[in-house]
Design a protein around this motif. Structure first.
Motif, PDB file in Angstrom:
ATOM      1  N   PRO A 160       0.781  -1.019  -0.076  1.00  0.00           N
ATOM      2  CA  PRO A 160      -0.059   0.067   0.139  1.00  0.00           C
ATOM      3  C   PRO A 160       0.899   1.251  -0.124  1.00  0.00           C
ATOM      4  O   PRO A 160       0.587   2.066   0.701  1.00  0.00           O
ATOM      5  CB  PRO A 160      -0.721  -0.303   1.370  1.00  0.00           C
ATOM      6  N   ILE A 161       1.677   1.408  -0.887  1.00  0.00           N
ATOM      7  CA  ILE A 161       2.431   2.510  -1.098  1.00  0.00           C
ATOM      8  C   ILE A 161       2.386   2.819  -2.445  1.00  0.00           C
ATOM      9  O   ILE A 161       2.757   1.773  -3.462  1.00  0.00           O
ATOM     10  CB  ILE A 161       4.138   2.318  -0.614  1.00  0.00           C
ATOM     11  N   ASP A 162       2.363   4.308  -3.098  1.00  0.00           N
ATOM     12  CA  ASP A 162       2.293   4.473  -4.461  1.00  0.00           C
ATOM     13  C   ASP A 162       3.512   3.883  -4.937  1.00  0.00           C
ATOM     14  O   ASP A 162       3.458   3.184  -6.346  1.00  0.00           O
ATOM     15  CB  ASP A 162       2.144   6.023  -4.396  1.00  0.00           C
ATOM     16  N   SER A 163       4.775   4.328  -4.570  1.00  0.00           N
ATOM     17  CA  SER A 163       5.923   3.696  -4.871  1.00  0.00           C
ATOM     18  C   SER A 163       6.928   3.816  -3.964  1.00  0.00           C
ATOM     19  O   SER A 163       7.020   4.913  -3.095  1.00  0.00           O
ATOM     20  CB  SER A 163       6.304   4.184  -6.395  1.00  0.00           C
ATOM     21  N   LEU A 164       8.039   3.277  -4.097  1.00  0.00           N
ATOM     22  CA  LEU A 164       9.344   3.652  -3.041  1.00  0.00           C
ATOM     23  C   LEU A 164       9.854   4.859  -3.559  1.00  0.00           C
ATOM     24  O   LEU A 164      10.527   5.648  -2.702  1.00  0.00           O
ATOM     25  CB  LEU A 164      10.683   2.549  -3.418  1.00  0.00           C
ATOM     26  N   THR A 165       9.668   5.473  -4.484  1.00  0.00           N
ATOM     27  CA  THR A 165      10.151   6.916  -4.746  1.00  0.00           C
ATOM     28  C   THR A 165       9.240   8.073  -4.128  1.00  0.00           C
ATOM     29  O   THR A 165       9.591   8.906  -4.008  1.00  0.00           O
ATOM     30  CB  THR A 165       9.920   7.174  -6.352  1.00  0.00           C
ATOM     31  N   THR A 166       8.136   7.464  -3.179  1.00  0.00           N
ATOM     32  CA  THR A 166       7.459   8.451  -2.673  1.00  0.00           C
ATOM     33  C   THR A 166       7.879   8.193  -0.930  1.00  0.00           C
ATOM     34  O   THR A 166       8.080   9.029  -0.545  1.00  0.00           O
ATOM     35  CB  THR A 166       5.802   8.032  -2.714  1.00  0.00           C
ATOM     36  N   LEU A 167       8.060   6.907  -0.494  1.00  0.00           N
ATOM     37  CA  LEU A 167       8.598   6.591   0.607  1.00  0.00           C
ATOM     38  C   LEU A 167       9.785   7.095   1.133  1.00  0.00           C
ATOM     39  O   LEU A 167      10.117   7.829   1.983  1.00  0.00           O
ATOM     40  CB  LEU A 167       8.149   5.080   1.133  1.00  0.00           C
ATOM     41  N   VAL A 168      10.709   6.685   0.106  1.00  0.00           N
ATOM     42  CA  VAL A 168      12.117   7.157   0.498  1.00  0.00           C
ATOM     43  C   VAL A 168      12.354   8.406   0.666  1.00  0.00           C
ATOM     44  O   VAL A 168      12.916   8.850   1.754  1.00  0.00           O
ATOM     45  CB  VAL A 168      13.149   6.136  -0.500  1.00  0.00           C
ATOM     46  N   PRO A 169      12.090   9.296  -0.288  1.00  0.00           N
ATOM     47  CA  PRO A 169      12.176  10.879   0.009  1.00  0.00           C
ATOM     48  C   PRO A 169      11.695  11.312   1.092  1.00  0.00           C
ATOM     49  O   PRO A 169      12.268  12.042   1.735  1.00  0.00           O
ATOM     50  CB  PRO A 169      11.650  11.479  -1.274  1.00  0.00           C
ATOM     51  N   MET A 170      10.455  10.741   1.500  1.00  0.00           N
ATOM     52  CA  MET A 170       9.876  11.605   2.704  1.00  0.00           C
ATOM     53  C   MET A 170      10.529  11.001   3.997  1.00  0.00           C
ATOM     54  O   MET A 170      10.513  11.747   4.928  1.00  0.00           O
ATOM     55  CB  MET A 170       8.315  10.843   2.770  1.00  0.00           C
TER      56      MET A 170
END
Length: 247
Positions: A213-223
């Motif tokens: 349930p994450i749009d992509s790792l490119t969303t989680l990692v930067p946050m």
């Protein structure tokens, strides 16, 4: 200079009671996860990968409640010495950048979080192999689950370390962590989990799901990186501008 500061923090934390929490909370979580898995398995609620289901039952409960509290306890222990016996005065006179003080404590906190994650995985493997006698081989993907759970916790670590620095009380930051857990669960339910650090824990610990349930790792990692950098800068600014005298 940073290496020396990390070594100093390691020495201070070596005999700290925080390592009791690092050991006990993962063990308690694994026990609760085993009970939940056993109850559900007894009525045939599970299909597919048993290791995946056992980790999911254990990890999500851990992320909802125990993991943030564990991080808060460790963060409070890391600032405990500075908050007593005028140790802030000694710390503020050391010839090192203020950001280095916070970063060194964050590194030690990250190490304690990784240790807790590793212990949780060991306990889960013991539960699966000894308790439930899983015949399936231990998936190598568990290393990825361990890493994602650890990485997603670093944002919370930065938040809690800042709160424990700012608040002299040991218990208040831990209490705030409980309240923020509830906010994190609300964000997770509403689909904003990747934006809030206490929801990121849940996402990281559920990283073994096929439909993550994450749009992509490119969303989680930067946050996660954003929260780490933001609170390092915030802590450095506070340490530079405020003359702290502990009683």
């Amino acid at each position: 200079m940073l290496i020396n500061a990390i070594r100093a923090e390691n020495l201070k934390s070596r005999h700290s009671n925080m390592w009791v929490a690092v050991t006990v909370l993962p063990l308690l979580t694994a026990a609760i996860g085993a009970i939940i898995y056993g109850i559900n398995a007894s009525v045939s609620l599970y299909e597919g990968d048993m290791w995946q289901q056992l980790w999911l039952q254990t990890g999500l409960f851990y992320g909802y409640f125990f993991f943030p509290i564990l991080i808060a306890i460790c963060a409070s222990f890391l600032w405990r010495l500075e908050h007593i016996n005028h140790n802030w005065n000694s710390l503020m006179t050391t010839p090192i950048p203020r950001s280095t003080i916070f970063i060194a404590k964050l590194v030690v906190l990250a190490k304690s979080i990784f240790t807790a994650q590793a212990l949780l995985m060991i306990f889960i493997i013991i539960v699966g192999k000894v308790g439930f006698r899983f015949e399936q081989p231990i998936p190598t993907g568990m290393l990825w689950w361990l890493f994602m759970g650890w990485f997603s916790a670093l944002g919370v670590a930065a938040v809690q370390l800042y709160l424990s620095m700012k608040i002299r009380s040991f218990a208040v930051p831990v209490g705030l962590a409980v309240c923020l857990c509830i906010a994190g669960l609300a964000c997770y339910i509403t689909g904003l989990g990747s934006m809030f650090p206490y929801s990121q824990l849940i996402l990281g610990l559920s990283s073994q799901e096929k439909t993550l349930p994450i749009d992509s790792l490119t969303t989680l990692v930067p946050m996660v990186v954003f929260y780490i950098v933001f609170f390092i800068l915030l802590a450095s600014r506070r340490l530079k501008k405020i003359d702290i005298v502990a009683g």
